[in-house]
Design a protein around this motif. Sequence first.
Motif, PDB file in Angstrom:
ATOM      1  N   LEU A  45      69.131  36.590  23.710  1.00  0.00           N
ATOM      2  CA  LEU A  45      67.799  36.055  23.995  1.00  0.00           C
ATOM      3  C   LEU A  45      66.717  36.939  23.394  1.00  0.00           C
ATOM      4  N   ALA A  46      66.919  38.260  23.486  1.00  0.00           N
ATOM      5  CA  ALA A  46      65.937  39.182  22.915  1.00  0.00           C
ATOM      6  C   ALA A  46      65.844  39.008  21.403  1.00  0.00           C
ATOM      7  N   ARG A  47      66.991  38.874  20.750  1.00  0.00           N
ATOM      8  CA  ARG A  47      67.000  38.670  19.303  1.00  0.00           C
ATOM      9  C   ARG A  47      66.286  37.372  18.934  1.00  0.00           C
ATOM     10  N   LYS A  48      66.547  36.327  19.715  1.00  0.00           N
ATOM     11  CA  LYS A  48      65.933  35.030  19.459  1.00  0.00           C
ATOM     12  C   LYS A  48      64.403  35.125  19.526  1.00  0.00           C
ATOM     13  N   HIS A  49      63.890  35.711  20.594  1.00  0.00           N
ATOM     14  CA  HIS A  49      62.437  35.769  20.760  1.00  0.00           C
ATOM     15  C   HIS A  49      61.800  36.753  19.780  1.00  0.00           C
ATOM     16  N   SER A  54      53.412  38.188  19.571  1.00  0.00           N
ATOM     17  CA  SER A  54      53.293  36.909  20.277  1.00  0.00           C
ATOM     18  C   SER A  54      54.401  36.653  21.283  1.00  0.00           C
ATOM     19  N   ARG A  55      55.426  37.496  21.332  1.00  0.00           N
ATOM     20  CA  ARG A  55      56.497  37.338  22.318  1.00  0.00           C
ATOM     21  C   ARG A  55      56.577  38.547  23.241  1.00  0.00           C
ATOM     22  N   LEU A  56      55.451  39.194  23.455  1.00  0.00           N
ATOM     23  CA  LEU A  56      55.417  40.342  24.361  1.00  0.00           C
ATOM     24  C   LEU A  56      55.969  39.985  25.737  1.00  0.00           C
ATOM     25  N   GLY A  57      55.525  38.850  26.259  1.00  0.00           N
ATOM     26  CA  GLY A  57      55.931  38.468  27.608  1.00  0.00           C
ATOM     27  C   GLY A  57      57.421  38.270  27.739  1.00  0.00           C
ATOM     28  N   GLU A  58      58.000  37.534  26.781  1.00  0.00           N
ATOM     29  CA  GLU A  58      59.435  37.275  26.837  1.00  0.00           C
ATOM     30  C   GLU A  58      60.248  38.571  26.758  1.00  0.00           C
ATOM     31  N   LEU A  59      59.866  39.462  25.848  1.00  0.00           N
ATOM     32  CA  LEU A  59      60.617  40.710  25.684  1.00  0.00           C
ATOM     33  C   LEU A  59      60.484  41.599  26.925  1.00  0.00           C
ATOM     34  N   ALA A  60      59.308  41.597  27.551  1.00  0.00           N
ATOM     35  CA  ALA A  60      59.114  42.399  28.758  1.00  0.00           C
ATOM     36  C   ALA A  60      59.943  41.859  29.914  1.00  0.00           C
ATOM     37  N   VAL A  61      59.985  40.540  30.057  1.00  0.00           N
ATOM     38  CA  VAL A  61      60.803  39.936  31.117  1.00  0.00           C
ATOM     39  C   VAL A  61      62.279  40.261  30.893  1.00  0.00           C
ATOM     40  N   LEU A  62      62.725  40.206  29.659  1.00  0.00           N
ATOM     41  CA  LEU A  62      64.121  40.528  29.353  1.00  0.00           C
ATOM     42  C   LEU A  62      64.460  41.972  29.712  1.00  0.00           C
ATOM     43  N   LYS A  63      63.484  42.871  29.546  1.00  0.00           N
ATOM     44  CA  LYS A  63      63.704  44.262  29.941  1.00  0.00           C
ATOM     45  C   LYS A  63      63.978  44.352  31.443  1.00  0.00           C
ATOM     46  N   VAL A  64      63.227  43.609  32.234  1.00  0.00           N
ATOM     47  CA  VAL A  64      63.421  43.635  33.690  1.00  0.00           C
ATOM     48  C   VAL A  64      64.741  42.961  34.065  1.00  0.00           C
ATOM     49  N   LEU A  65      65.073  41.860  33.396  1.00  0.00           N
ATOM     50  CA  LEU A  65      66.356  41.203  33.659  1.00  0.00           C
ATOM     51  C   LEU A  65      67.519  42.134  33.334  1.00  0.00           C
ATOM     52  N   ASN A  66      67.362  42.924  32.282  1.00  0.00           N
ATOM     53  CA  ASN A  66      68.394  43.902  31.927  1.00  0.00           C
ATOM     54  C   ASN A  66      68.534  44.949  33.024  1.00  0.00           C
ATOM     55  N   LYS A 124      60.627  31.312  31.196  1.00  0.00           N
ATOM     56  CA  LYS A 124      59.543  30.323  31.213  1.00  0.00           C
ATOM     57  C   LYS A 124      58.562  30.587  32.345  1.00  0.00           C
ATOM     58  N   GLN A 125      59.098  31.036  33.470  1.00  0.00           N
ATOM     59  CA  GLN A 125      58.271  31.235  34.657  1.00  0.00           C
ATOM     60  C   GLN A 125      57.396  32.486  34.569  1.00  0.00           C
ATOM     61  N   TRP A 126      57.921  33.564  33.960  1.00  0.00           N
ATOM     62  CA  TRP A 126      57.243  34.856  34.021  1.00  0.00           C
ATOM     63  C   TRP A 126      56.657  35.353  32.704  1.00  0.00           C
ATOM     64  N   ALA A 127      57.058  34.780  31.572  1.00  0.00           N
ATOM     65  CA  ALA A 127      56.664  35.347  30.277  1.00  0.00           C
ATOM     66  C   ALA A 127      55.157  35.416  30.093  1.00  0.00           C
ATOM     67  N   GLN A 128      54.444  34.365  30.426  1.00  0.00           N
ATOM     68  CA  GLN A 128      52.991  34.368  30.222  1.00  0.00           C
ATOM     69  C   GLN A 128      52.313  35.434  31.075  1.00  0.00           C
ATOM     70  N   GLU A 129      52.748  35.554  32.327  1.00  0.00           N
ATOM     71  CA  GLU A 129      52.141  36.544  33.221  1.00  0.00           C
ATOM     72  C   GLU A 129      52.397  37.957  32.719  1.00  0.00           C
ATOM     73  N   TYR A 130      53.618  38.215  32.261  1.00  0.00           N
ATOM     74  CA  TYR A 130      53.935  39.538  31.715  1.00  0.00           C
ATOM     75  C   TYR A 130      53.170  39.790  30.416  1.00  0.00           C
ATOM     76  N   GLY A 131      53.077  38.763  29.581  1.00  0.00           N
ATOM     77  CA  GLY A 131      52.337  38.910  28.333  1.00  0.00           C
ATOM     78  C   GLY A 131      50.883  39.252  28.584  1.00  0.00           C
ATOM     79  N   ASN A 132      50.261  38.548  29.534  1.00  0.00           N
ATOM     80  CA  ASN A 132      48.857  38.831  29.864  1.00  0.00           C
ATOM     81  C   ASN A 132      48.700  40.234  30.435  1.00  0.00           C
ATOM     82  N   ARG A 133      49.650  40.632  31.254  1.00  0.00           N
ATOM     83  CA  ARG A 133      49.595  41.978  31.846  1.00  0.00           C
ATOM     84  C   ARG A 133      49.690  43.053  30.779  1.00  0.00           C
ATOM     85  N   LEU A 134      50.574  42.850  29.824  1.00  0.00           N
ATOM     86  CA  LEU A 134      50.749  43.839  28.769  1.00  0.00           C
ATOM     87  C   LEU A 134      49.530  43.922  27.862  1.00  0.00           C
TER      88      LEU A 134
END
Length: 376
Positions: A234-238, A270-282, A301-311
């Motif tokens: 998933l990380a590679r994809k995003h 542009s994929r800050l949120g997705e990569l940050a969420v994946l770090k927490v899932l890891n 899908k649920q958390w990426a935008q919130e994490y992206g905005n936070r970052l």
Amino acid sequence: MKALILEDDDLVSELLETVVAGIYPGAQVKIAETLGEAYGLVSATAFDLVVTDWSLPDGSGLDLVKKVRKTDAEVPIVMVSGRSDRESVLKAAHFGINGYMTKPFDVQQLHARLVKLLQTSDSQTPEIAVLLKESLNEVIQLPSDMDPSEVLELMSRQQDLSPAQLAERWRDEASLTARLLDVANSTSFRRTGKPVETLRDAISSMGVALTLNQALALSLDVSSKLKNDMLRDLARKHYQEAVDVGKEAQRLAIRLKKQPVLLQKAGLLSRLGELAVLKVLNQYVSLGGELQAAEAEQLLKQWAQEYGNRLKVQWHLPLSMRELIGSVHHLPSDCTREDRITMRAAAMLAAGRQETEECKRLLRRLGMQTEESVKD
């Protein structure tokens, strides 16, 4: 895990923060610049690690050591100092420190020293929703595949490297770009109030040596190198999606005779949120949690935008950069800014959606009638 860093040099404290957060995912790191600030923090909070400079504007770090040791004999305390004489080391040891590092310190040695101090015991696996919510308020670092040996090789010939050369070498390293912009902007805002917008300017403001130290610290963040196959895929994809958007944005900018640097960078981030969420899932999986692919996708899908905005806020990204990143995902129908239209068009082209009416309309607004005209 809560850590206190008492250090009056902005760049050194940022480097220490990077090392600590890399060793312990989700660490809450508080930075104090004066002894007075540190006193207030230790009076209100129990810390799991204290790193303190010796010489401070309003006193000595030894006074903080003495204050902490009055109530806590176990918390690890590391002293960093420009003093390397035996008398100073013995004096600090007398007050109960667990480690002594001489400035300028070796990042690898510091990392190894702190790893031994921060060995964690087994604990109950937290609920994933709780972990995601709590991590929003903590130090967030993105997964990174940087090889420490490559950074060490660069450090061995840093006298021959310029900011421009490093910026070119690292232009596709989204995690490192974000961290260096964060560090440079934090310092720039404190000193001048002006933002740093490009990787080259960030390296120039920090200097090649400290920049390489930051890169090494991030590359040593072993926890962020995803071990779980599903999360790694998933990380590679995003990440690849971000790289592709950056490349399309660069191509469109050149076609429009515009400077491509900022647009490419917006794509990379542009994929800050997705990569940050994946770090927490890891982190969740490493603590014993179990995740299926469908659940991981839903959490993204649920958390990426919130994490992206936070970052974007945490890393002091300029408003102009935040807007460009936001345009990758959504563009208001009444937007007339060419740079934002370009980013949205780049996102659609990268996703293979060039035949959609939205993409064709965006290209026409940029003066390009078809995608073929973009490639001419």
